[in-house]
Design an enzyme around this catalytic site. Sequence first.
Site, PDB file in Angstrom:
ATOM      1  N   LYS A 228       0.820  -1.211   0.000  1.00  0.00           N
ATOM      2  CA  LYS A 228       0.000   0.000   0.000  1.00  0.00           C
ATOM      3  C   LYS A 228       0.855   1.263   0.000  1.00  0.00           C
ATOM      4  CE  LYS A 228      -4.293  -1.807   1.941  1.00  0.00           C
ATOM      5  NZ  LYS A 228      -5.271  -1.764   3.057  1.00  0.00           N
ATOM      6  N   ARG A 262      -3.209 -10.008   5.578  1.00  0.00           N
ATOM      7  CA  ARG A 262      -3.838 -10.065   4.242  1.00  0.00           C
ATOM      8  C   ARG A 262      -2.825  -9.536   3.238  1.00  0.00           C
ATOM      9  NH1 ARG A 262      -6.591  -6.724   0.728  1.00  0.00           N
ATOM     10  NH2 ARG A 262      -8.266  -7.722  -0.478  1.00  0.00           N
TER      11      ARG A 262
END
Length: 284
Positions: A228, A262
């Site tokens: 991210k 995740r």
Amino acid sequence: MEETFAKYINVKGELLDLSQPQVMGILNVTPDSFYANSRKQTEKDILCRVHQILDEGGTFIDMGAYSSRPDAADVSPEEEMQRLRQGLAIIQRECPEALVSIDTFRADVAKMCVEEYGAALINDISAGDLDPEMFPTLARLKVPYILMHMQGNPQNMQHAPHYDNPVKEIIRYFAEKIEKLRVLGVKDLIIDPGFGFGKTLQHNYEILHKLEEFQIFQLPVLVGVSRKSMVYKLVGGGPEDALNGTTALHAIALMKGAQILRVHDVKAAVETVRIFNALNEPQY
């Protein structure tokens, strides 16, 4: 980090112990997810990704058909269901024992995936905020539910996120959601602070710094930081350059009590968990 309570979830009638951290591999059946290498749309690509996740040690496959990257285009429920049906049919045929989590905020989509294809978990980026039918639907489906915090929605969440105290506000948010779910009889809950969803770079690192505070709920905590912008905006490059930084964040998250990672890169995350477990063996 010393465990003070058991973290079990009931997955398809079996108790899964999350006191040992687990890895959830991302499978995006979308054309526009933020990390281009995660997009899988053909039957060959989907099956290859499923086998990769399982072969590299992933416990869960998190399948999403609605891109939740900032400013992503909206996708109709019909299109989301069509994409998911394609992926779920492949898994049902080729890897029927796989534990599939469905990344959706729509109750009808969740219902279809669980009832028609045996999906094992529902992963909702909006914790019920984008569909008022999600909570009562989950109560009927009786599958584990991952509720994530997001300020706003995918179309506007990064325009101007603001908090006076992000950790306290997110904890208060989860407290209200958990109470509503408990009243409805939903038992198996996992919380996700929602890194990158309506948060600035500073917000993300403050939440990570205080991640252990989310243990107050005595529920498993899922962390989704893989590739991210909180990684590459700090160290440079783009999502394709963010594996090393992601691994560093995974190690920190595990030390602060995360039970599920995740991830895009399952092998690297599984190795990080293995090293973390060795560090925490009783002889030390």
